[in-house]
Design an enzyme around this catalytic site. Structure first.
Site, PDB file in Angstrom:
ATOM      1  N   ASP A  63       0.830  -1.199   0.000  1.00 56.49           N
ATOM      2  CA  ASP A  63       0.000   0.000   0.000  1.00 56.49           C
ATOM      3  C   ASP A  63       0.872   1.259   0.000  1.00 56.49           C
ATOM      4  OD1 ASP A  63      -2.323   1.825   0.830  1.00 56.49           O
ATOM      5  OD2 ASP A  63      -3.276  -0.139   0.923  1.00 56.49           O
ATOM      6  N   HIS A 106      -3.511   5.852   3.594  1.00 60.86           N
ATOM      7  CA  HIS A 106      -4.331   4.701   3.226  1.00 60.86           C
ATOM      8  C   HIS A 106      -3.818   3.397   3.829  1.00 60.86           C
ATOM      9  CE1 HIS A 106      -5.801   1.674   0.228  1.00 60.86           C
ATOM     10  NE2 HIS A 106      -6.857   2.458   0.178  1.00 60.86           N
ATOM     11  N   SER A 120     -11.359  -1.041  -0.389  1.00 60.54           N
ATOM     12  CA  SER A 120     -10.093  -1.056   0.341  1.00 60.54           C
ATOM     13  C   SER A 120     -10.307  -1.377   1.815  1.00 60.54           C
ATOM     14  CB  SER A 120      -9.401   0.306   0.254  1.00 60.54           C
ATOM     15  OG  SER A 120      -8.655   0.433  -0.913  1.00 60.54           O
TER      16      SER A 120
END
Length: 599
Positions: A181, A241, A421
């Site tokens: 990520d 994220h 996600s």
């Protein structure tokens, strides 16, 4: 902001490469917001405003045995030879972890130039595939509040994943999950569960941290200005994220603050592949390879090999041969790969790497248990998990660890996000719980058990959401074999196997178990037979379902003592199980001496 001529040349070729190989826009933006439509494909002439997004690069996979597959020098010579034939500049850059070569095209190639280069590689009998090095994006949806609230996704009986019911059995200890990520920004509710990772971003324009690959996966932020990542793409603050995803999987629990992680006994290895405007296939491929224990040139050996990989990222187009090769390698090394289905409200067949084989593709559900409005769908979706939907309330999103910095890191906090996600780490966390409960589970058995033990969606799903809503407690119980483990049920009554005759059956009655049989049910068989290749052997479950253990002509060994592994997680454990054996050819005799089931 102005860009250099050289940078503009690099950017213009992005669409050219993809048009030749994908017949679709390169690296479709997979970040979706309820308030903004998905950006249209960006024409080549409009990509000049996206500094650092260079994609006139190709990933070339050579066939096994080709000199270019083993030698960087040979791959470089091959690129030079093709450059001479096409008149284009083609430079070998590096070897990927899968053995494929990354090559870069020179200045200002036209569509015809790119097509010529691709054709040269495709015509080479030593080349297995040639694909573009595409840009991938996070699949999260922009957070809309930082208010702390209940983690309905874990606990609620309607649309939650029934996680607490699994914690009496396992918390994920002994398992490392690689989060491929944006990296990791320091957070006290995660720090205890973070182990060494790596920064795989090789392009400094994407990396933001001012350098290429190194052992520091810290997330410096991935913010960008209006049009900086493509014409018409609005500015965004840093997402943090990877930290949000990691918190869902393994935030510290029972520590008196913050949120609970699904597999809070597991460890997180952050691997950084996404930076400003996304991340390239080539870096993701190397991260997949390294995370699962493979070798990547120039990168030290991984001392924290992951048994689960979480990829909450994606782009448009088909699954490339290069990416599929990396995934296959990881799965063959025993690592389960969990991937977000994507947030475009379209068929997942158009979203990579969710449309690759050997992955668990995860769709997102909302708090009502229906498919979230943004979630991709289709026959390639394997399972659904809570991803949230915040149209009416931030409390309907997924709360996890984050940072308050809009560009660079600031103070730690928590925030609600929504997206596939967010659904994906729920399933990655479940996979970690399963692997901790039963270390013998293979990636295929983990996927099968998650599907077999899911429950129907409480709401609706148009288009297909896989087997149903993942259920942590039921799945962990199934792979563990109920409340106790290692129990063996045996039959020592010998049964003659008639020559080329009807099948014989030997029963075992199982009792005192709770729930379903495990995903790794051990079936021990002791058979003496003149020629075992003639035998067909099946395990028959209490409901009559038959599981083929051995087909005829598959093995000719004599006096066999063999243990088979069967995924019986869809079967109730208690009841009468049978071993069915049949001799399918004449002039051979034998005996089933004994057999056993180990739960």
């Amino acid at each position: 902001m102005r860009t250099s001529p050289e940078l503009r040349r690099k950017l213009i070729s992005v669409a050219a490469v993809s048009a030749v190989l994908l017949t679709a826009a390169p690296a479709s933006v997979a970040v979706a917001q309820e308030s903004a439509p998905r950006p249209a494909a960006v024409p080549a002439a409009q990509t000049e405003a996206a500094p650092g997004v260079q994609a006139e690069r190709l990933i070339v996979g050579y066939k096994s045995g080709a000199g270019e597959a083993e030698s960087d020098k040979a791959a470089a010579a091959d690129a030079a030879a093709k450059a001479e034939k096409t008149g284009e500049e083609i430079d070998f850059q590096r070897r990927l972890g899968t053995g494929a070569a990354l090559v870069e095209l020179g200045s200002d190639p036209t569509r015809a130039d790119v097509a010529d280069v691709v054709a040269q590689y495709q015509a080479d009998p030593q080349v297995a595939y040639v694909v573009p090095d595409r840009l991938n994006k996070p699949t999260a949806i922009t957070p809309n509040d930082t208010e702390y609230g209940k983690q309905w996704d874990l606990f609620e009986s309607t649309a939650g994943m029934n996680v607490p019911g699994a914690w009496d059995t396992t918390t994920g200890s002994g398992v490392t999950v690689a989060v491929i990520d944006t990296g990791y920004v320091a957070h006290s509710d995660l720090a205890a569960n973070i182990v060494g990772g790596y920064d795989f971003i090789s392009d400094t324009a994407v990396s933001v941290d001012g350098n290429g690959r190194d052992s520091n996966p810290a997330d410096p932020g991935d913010w960008y200005n209006d049009n900086e990542c493509g014409q018409g793409i609005a500015a965004s603050t840093s997402s943090w994220h990877g930290t949000h995803v990691a918190g869902t999987i393994a935030a510290a629990t029972n520590n008196g603050k913050g949120v609970a992680g699904i597999a809070y006994g597991a460890k997180i290895s952050p691997l950084r592949v996404l930076g400003k405007c996304g991340g390239y296939d080539s870096d993701i491929i190397d991260a997949i390879t390294w995370a699962s224990g493979g070798t990547v040139s120039g990168v030290p050996a991984n001392t924290n090999v992951a048994k689960v990989i979480n990829m909450s990222l994606g782009g448009g187009g088909a699954c490339s041969s290069a990416t599929q090769s990396a995934i296959n390698g990881a799965v063959n090394r025993g690592t389960t790969v969990v991937v977000a289905a994507g947030n475009e409200n379209q068929n997942v067949s158009n979203a990579s790497p969710a449309n690759c084989s050997n992955v668990i593709a995860v769709a997102a559900t909302n708090r009502a248990g229906s498919r979230a409005s943004y979630s991709n769908y289709g026959s390639l979706v394997d399972i659904a998990a809570p991803g949230g939907e915040t149209r009416t309330s931030t409390a309907n999103g997924i709360l996890s660890t984050l940072n308050s910095g809009t560009k660079t890191p600031s103070s730690e906090n928590y925030a609600y996000y929504q997206g596939t996600s967010m659904a994906t780490p729920h399933v990655a966390g479940l996979a970690a719980l399963m692997k901790s409960a039963n270390s013998a589970l293979t990636p295929a058995q983990i996927e099968s058990a998650i599907k077999a033990n899911s429950r129907p969606l409480p709401g609706t799903c148009s288009g297909g959401c896989g087997a149903g809503l993942a259920d942590a407690a039921k799945t962990v119980q199934a792979v563990k074999g109920g409340t106790s483990t290692g129990t063996t049920f045996s039959s020592t009554t010998s049964v003659a196997i008639p020559d080329n005759g009807a099948a014989i059956e030997s029963p075992i009655t199982v009792s005192g178990r709770s729930g379903n049989a495990p995903a790794a049910l051990q079936v021990g068989v002791d058979i003496t037979h003149t020629y075992r290749g003639d035998l067909v052997i099946d395990l028959v479950a209490p409901d009559g379902s038959a599981y083929r253990l051995k087909s005829a002509a598959s093995d000719s060994a004599d006096n066999v003592n063999t243990t088979y592994t069967v995924n019986a997680s869809s079967e109730v454990a208690n009841g009468t199980w049978k071993l069915r054996v049949q001799d399918t050819a004449a002039q051979d005799t034998g005996t089933l001496n004994s057999w056993k089931l180990t739960f």
